[in-house]
Structures are given as structure tokens and as C-alpha cells.
Design an enzyme around this catalytic site. Structure first.
Site, PDB file in Angstrom:
ATOM      1  N   HIS A   1      32.320  -3.502   9.746  1.00 32.05           N
ATOM      2  CA  HIS A   1      31.759  -4.427   8.756  1.00 32.05           C
ATOM      3  C   HIS A   1      32.830  -4.690   7.701  1.00 32.05           C
ATOM      4  O   HIS A   1      33.107  -3.839   6.848  1.00 32.05           O
ATOM      5  CB  HIS A   1      30.503  -3.832   8.118  1.00 32.05           C
ATOM      6  CG  HIS A   1      29.675  -4.819   7.364  1.00 32.05           C
ATOM      7  ND1 HIS A   1      30.046  -5.319   6.136  1.00 32.05           N
ATOM      8  CD2 HIS A   1      28.495  -5.426   7.673  1.00 32.05           C
ATOM      9  CE1 HIS A   1      29.131  -6.161   5.704  1.00 32.05           C
ATOM     10  NE2 HIS A   1      28.168  -6.247   6.617  1.00 32.05           N
TER      11      HIS A   1
ATOM     12  N   CYS B   1       0.863  -1.173   0.000  1.00 32.02           N
ATOM     13  CA  CYS B   1       0.000   0.000   0.000  1.00 32.02           C
ATOM     14  C   CYS B   1       0.904   1.228   0.000  1.00 32.02           C
ATOM     15  O   CYS B   1       2.025   1.183  -0.499  1.00 32.02           O
ATOM     16  CB  CYS B   1      -0.960  -0.015   1.179  1.00 32.02           C
ATOM     17  SG  CYS B   1      -0.159  -0.149   2.795  1.00 32.02           S
TER      18      CYS B   1
END
Length: 613
Positions: free
Chosen positions: A536, A26
């Protein structure tokens, strides 16, 4: 910005393609229907960048994204084979599939694909109203007629669109569903509305109903049509299925709607309208407070689309008052975001989020990013949205404001509400009150999310200055230049990247290991002042599944500056096709001013970042 990575992560964490029966979206959320909800990792999905919240309601697994939802949706469909699959056995045993959830899922799944057409037509109707007010268009002229046709078409022929969308939702032939609805709009049938004779159909008394702009008759009818179609296909020889199944479907369904569902739905919709009018006659104040206060709760639960058919059906009974009252809650939420813009001058990230969500609310009427990103994060804002929305709702109810077209509540749609002055006063009051209360009482304490409570407590304990050394020897790169949208957009936090020269990762400060990923490609640290740091190693290296990495610490272990944390084989990682650039990101950077190293080359002993509070 590319969304492929986020889409892949969502599909993986939700249980993979095989666990997805269907996917819709939506204005702000992805709506999955899963074979087994237990396979979805709700917590990890909620932690993904761009994900504001995860909601399980209406038989759907809903992931709230915000304005980027269509991009993520397209990225998922582009990379994964997701259709409308039916697993009757698993669905039957899914304990979350209550009758109420099935109903709300059916309604929201029917209306979600229609949202662009409904919202666009509503905005066009608002534009026409503005042109009329400015006397730039003649209501009797051809220009007005053409524009009116464009804005009214989807509403007048709404039964046809519902027939198509609902049939598609339930895996039946959508064009037969649309044809069933179109029969009710055919001129020979609609001409019967003008007849004053006693009508009958094969001897059965016929009460002709005007089906234009109706919702409930087709929602009910398609539920009957779907099993009828399956039954006919089961017992009809395939050689004649092409014409016989649709012929019999039309022969049964059209009279059934005309004789039963039409009159029944008319009584239901009239009853709902009368119920609302009764509430208004008892107390307009109470009606305004109740509807405005319930609306954000329905949005959070993801079942607000279940109210839309009621709103649309009210158009034929003097106009709808539910939508105008809910607008008070919408503008109360926008006011809260604007209040944070005024107050959070030192918190650049939060202020940036508040500015974006304020503009999204004002100009598009989309406030779920405010609801999930701000209000549910800081529970001190919840009473503010209820108070401000309630006051605005009361004003709108007192003026008995009505609307006769579907619109998302924003500043451009004000002209479609009648009386316009009552609506404007209501939404303005809600906006101003929530802005002032947010600015005065703030948002900073009583975080509604436990993780954010911890983050706020940690941030409060951070000293005025904290130093982060480089964990890797290498060449410095700005985070925005990292070829990964999640890190480049600073969705994970502010920081810097390093192109490594060797494979050693050292502790950048004294502290402890908060998170050591099982795949060894990333590690989360926290220093003694509360700074939380993510290192990371490489991009998408989670796919290596720990190969080429060796760890020397464990979760919860205390570390000293310079300690060896991880070793990795840079050459092997690059030879496998992965980029070895290593983002070093502060994940709790609210209210922090970060000063980065100016040198292009760093060693493990060099200061990489200095954090000022």
C-alpha cells in the site's frame, strides 16, 4: 484508536450521505436505512477492517462492527451530515421494504436507543439481587428503596420512553408522543384501577388497563399518532399550530389508547403468554430446543429485536421464559470462543480474537463478534452451537426459569433469574458442551466463507519457509508506528512498513498479481507458496485517484522477483499532503510465524520477511 477513516469508507461505499435516510446503532451493529440499497457495495464493506458482517434485514442495511460500534457511529456523525431524511418516492420503490421489514425496522429502531438504559437498569437489578443474597442491604431500608427506584424506573415508565423513541423514529414530535404515554401513568388515571364501579368515557364502557411496563399499546398508538399529527399540521393555520396540534393529538390519542389499544394489547400479550405456556405443557424439551436454536438465526438476520417487546410484555404474566432460554444459545457461543482459545495455540491472531470475544460475551453478554467472526466463518461450529444451546435450553425450560427484568445474558446477571439454580445449570451445560466439542472436533476445516475457504487452502499449501524481499528501497518502520489505525492495529494483517527513498516498487517474490487497484496506489500479490501480500503506497493516497502513479503490470499477470511493478512520484505525493510511508502486509497470516529484517535500511534485493509455518 481513531475511527474516522473507517467511517468515511463506510459512508462512501454505502452510496454517500445522500443515500442515507437515517443511521442508528445497537450493541454491535450500525443500522442504516438507505434510499437505494443497490447503491451500497456490500462486498467491499464486508472486507473493511473491523466489519464482521453485512446484513440486509428489517428494511435496514446493517453493518456488524462488534464492541467498537459506538466509536464508528460517533465518527460517522462527526464527519457527515446525516439526519432522519424521508424520500417517499425512493422508499416506496425499494423492493426490500416489505411490510414485515417495516415492522421489524420500526421495533428495532424504537428499542435501539433505549438499549443502554434497559441494559444498565437490568445490571443494577442484578447487583441488588447479589446484595440481597449477601445480606448487605435491608429490603425494608431506604438504601434498598433508592437502589430499587433506580433499577425499576425505566421499566415502570417504559411506555413514556417508547412514546418518545417511537415518535422520533417516525419523525413526529417525540415529546408529544411521550406526553401521550405519560397520561396513562398519571395518578388520577391510575387510581381508576382500584375502582370497582362500572366505568365509562362519554358513555362508552371503559375497561381500565394497567399500562406500567407495557410495550404494545404505545407501539401501536404512535403508528396512529404520526399520520394524525401530519394531517393536523396540514390543515391547521400555522399561527395556532403550536397549541392546537398537540391539544387535538392528546384529546384523540389518549382516549383511543384507553378504550381500544390498551384492551387489545392486553388480549394479544395474554395470548402470547398462553401460547408459550401451551408449548411448555406440550413439551418443555421441544420448547427449549426450538427457542435456543432459533435465537442465533434471528440474530444473524438482524430481527432479534422484534422479540424484545414480547419478552418485556411477559414480565406482567408471571415473568419471561424466552430470554432465559436464549441465554443457553449465548453461552454456547461463548463456549465455542473459549474452545478456540484452548485449541488455537499456534494461531496467535485467531486466539487473540477468541480471547477478546470470550471476555466480551462473559462480562457484557455481547456475542455477535463470536457469531460473525468465528461461527459463521467456520461452518463446522454451527452444529455445535445448535447442540449445546439446545441442551442448555432444555434444562432451562424444564426448570421453568423466568426473569422479570431486561438484561443482557452474562455472568453478572445470573441472580435475576428464578430459580437461579436451573438457569445456572442450563448456561453452564451449554458453555461446557460447546467448549468440549470445539476443542475435540476443532474449527479448522469447512470454512463457511468462500474467501476464507480459499485462504485456508492457500495457507495449507504454504511451505515451511517463504521469503519476501523488500519491494522498495528505504528505511524500515514497525507497522505499529504507522500513523494509520487500520494498519497499526494489524487489522489488515501482519507486516512491516517502509519509508521510501525512491519511487520504484519491485516484485518481492515470484508469483502473480492478484489485485491491482484502479487508483494504482496499492497492489495485491501472491507467491507460489500461497503467501498473499498487500503493498500500500502511502496513506490515504486513494484520494489521489491515480495521479503520480504509473503501473507496469496487469491483474492476473505472472511476475518474477525484481520485476518493476509500479513507479510513483514520492515528492509530489508528499507535496500534496500525503504520507508516503508504505505498509507491506501479509493478508493471510493465520498460523504463520513471521521473522522481520533487523536492519534499519533495505534495498529491493534484501530479505524483508521470512515466513515460517
Amino acid at each position: 484508536m481513531k475511527y474516522e477513516n473507517l467511517g468515511n469508507q463506510i459512508v462512501e461505499l454505502i452510496g454517500g450521505e445522500d443515500n442515507i435516510q437515517s443511521l442508528e446503532h445497537c450493541a454491535t451493529r450500525l443500522r442504516f436505512r438507505l434510499t437505494n440499497d443497490n447503491k451500497a457495495n456490500k462486498d467491499k464493506i464486508a472486507d473493511l477492517p473491523k466489519v464482521l458482517q453485512v446484513v440486509e434485514q428489517g428494511g435496514q442495511f446493517q453493518i456488524v462492527i462488534g464492541n467498537d460500534v459506538s466509536n464508528v457511529y460517533e465518527a460517522i456523525l462527526k464527519q457527515h451530515n446525516i439526519g432522519n431524511k424521508v424520500d417517499s418516492e425512493n422508499t416506496k420503490h425499494n423492493e426490500k421494504n416489505s411490510i414485515l421489514n417495516i415492522i421489524f425496522g420500526y421495533i428495532s429502531g424504537t428499542f435501539s436507543p433505549l438499549l443502554p438504559a434497559l441494559a444498565g437498569s437490568g445490571m443494577l437489578k442484578a447487583l441488588i439481587e447479589i446484595l440481597k443474597i449477601l445480606h448487605w442491604v435491608d429490603e425494608k431500608g431506604a438504601t434498598f428503596a433508592v437502589l430499587s427506584a433506580a433499577s425499576n424506573a425505566v421499566f415502570y415508565f417504559l411506555p413514556i420512553f417508547i412514546g418518545i423513541s417511537a415518535s422520533k423514529k417516525l419523525n413526529a414530535n417525540p415529546f408529544i408522543g411521550g406526553t401521550i404515554a405519560a397520561a396513562l401513568m398519571e395518578p388520577n388515571f391510575t387510581s381508576l384501577l382500584k375502582s370497582h364501579e362500572n366505568l365509562n368515557f362519554i358513555g362508552i364502557p371503559l375497561v381500565v388497563t394497567d399500562f406500567a411496563s407495557t410495550v404494545f399499546p404505545l407501539l401501536i398508538a404512535i403508528v396512529i399518532y404520526v399520520p394524525l399529527e401530519r394531517l393536523l399540521k396540514k390543515y391547521t393555520p400555522k399561527v395556532i399550530q403550536l397549541f392546537l396540534v398537540p391539544m387535538v393529538s392528546l384529546l384523540i390519542m389518549v382516549p383511543l389508547i384507553v378504550l381500544v389499544f390498551g384492551p387489545f394489547s392486553e388480549y394479544v400479550s395474554s395470548g402470547i403468554g398462553s401460547g408459550i405456556d401451551y408449548m411448555l405443557s406440550v413439551s418443555r424439551i421441544l420448547t427449549g430446543i426450538v427457542i435456543a436454536s432459533l435465537w442465533p438465526i434471528l440474530v444473524v438476520l438482524g430481527v432479534h429485536w422484534g422479540v424484545v417487546p414480547i419478552m418485556i410484555d411477559n414480565y406482567k404474566h408471571g415473568g419471561d421464559i424466552i430470554n432465559p432460554i436464549t441465554a443457553a444459545s449465548v453461552f454456547a457461543q461463548i463456549g465455542i470462543a473459549f474452545g478456540i482459545v484452548l485449541r488455537a495455540r499456534k494461531n496467535k491472531d485467531l486466539r487473540s480474537l477468541a480471547i477478546g470475544t470470550t471476555l466480551s460475551g462473559l462480562f457484557a453478554g455481547v456475542t455477535e463478534p463470536i457469531l460473525y467472526g468465528l461461527i459463521l466463518r467456520y461452518k463446522r461450529l454451527i452444529p455445535i452451537v445448535l447442540i449445546a444451546g439446545g441442551v442448555g435450553g432444555v434444562i432451562i425450560a424444564i426448570f421453568n426459569v423466568r426473569v422479570s427484568t431486561f438484561v443482557l445474558n452474562n455472568i453478572f446477571t445470573i441472580p435475576v433469574y428464578k430459580p437461579m439454580i436451573g438457569y445456572a445449570l442450563g448456561i453452564a451445560s451449554a458453555f461446557i458442551i460447546s467448549t468440549i466439542l470445539t476443542f475435540i472436533f476443532g474449527y479448522e476445516k469447512n470454512n463457511n466463507n468462500k474467501e476464507n475457504e480459499k485462504l485456508d487452502a492457500d495457507s495449507a499449501s504454504i511451505e515451511r519457509e517463504s521469503v519476501v524481499n523488500s519491494p522498495i528501497k528505504g528505511r524500515v518502520q514497525q507497522l505499529k508506528d504507522v500513523p494509520d489505525p487500520v494498519f497499526a492495529s494489524e487489522a489488515m494483517g501482519k507486516g512491516i512498513a517502509i519509508i521510501p527513498q525512491n519511487g520504484n516498487v519491485c516484485a518481492p517474490f515470484d508469483g502473480k498479481v492478484e489485485t491491482l487497484f484502479p487508483t494504482k496506489h496499492a497492489i495485491g500479490l501472491k507467491n507460489e507458496q500461497g503467501i498473499e501480500l498487500l503493498i500500500h503506497i502511502g496513506l490515504d493516497t486513494v484520494q489521489l485517484d491515480g495521479n503520480y502513479f504509473e503501473t507496469f503490470v496487469e491483474n492476473g499477470q505472472k511476475i518474477k522477483k525484481g520485476d518493476l511493478l509500479i513507479k510513483f512520484d514520492k515528492e509530489a505525493i508528499q507535496a500534496s499532503g500525503f504520507n508516503a510511508v508504505t505498509p507491506v502486509v501479509i493478508t493471510n497470516n493465520d498460523d504463520l510465524d513471521i521473522e522481520y529484517i533487523q536492519s534499519k535500511e533495505v534495498n529491493c534485493e534484501d530479505v524483508l520477511m521470512t515466513i515460517h509455518t
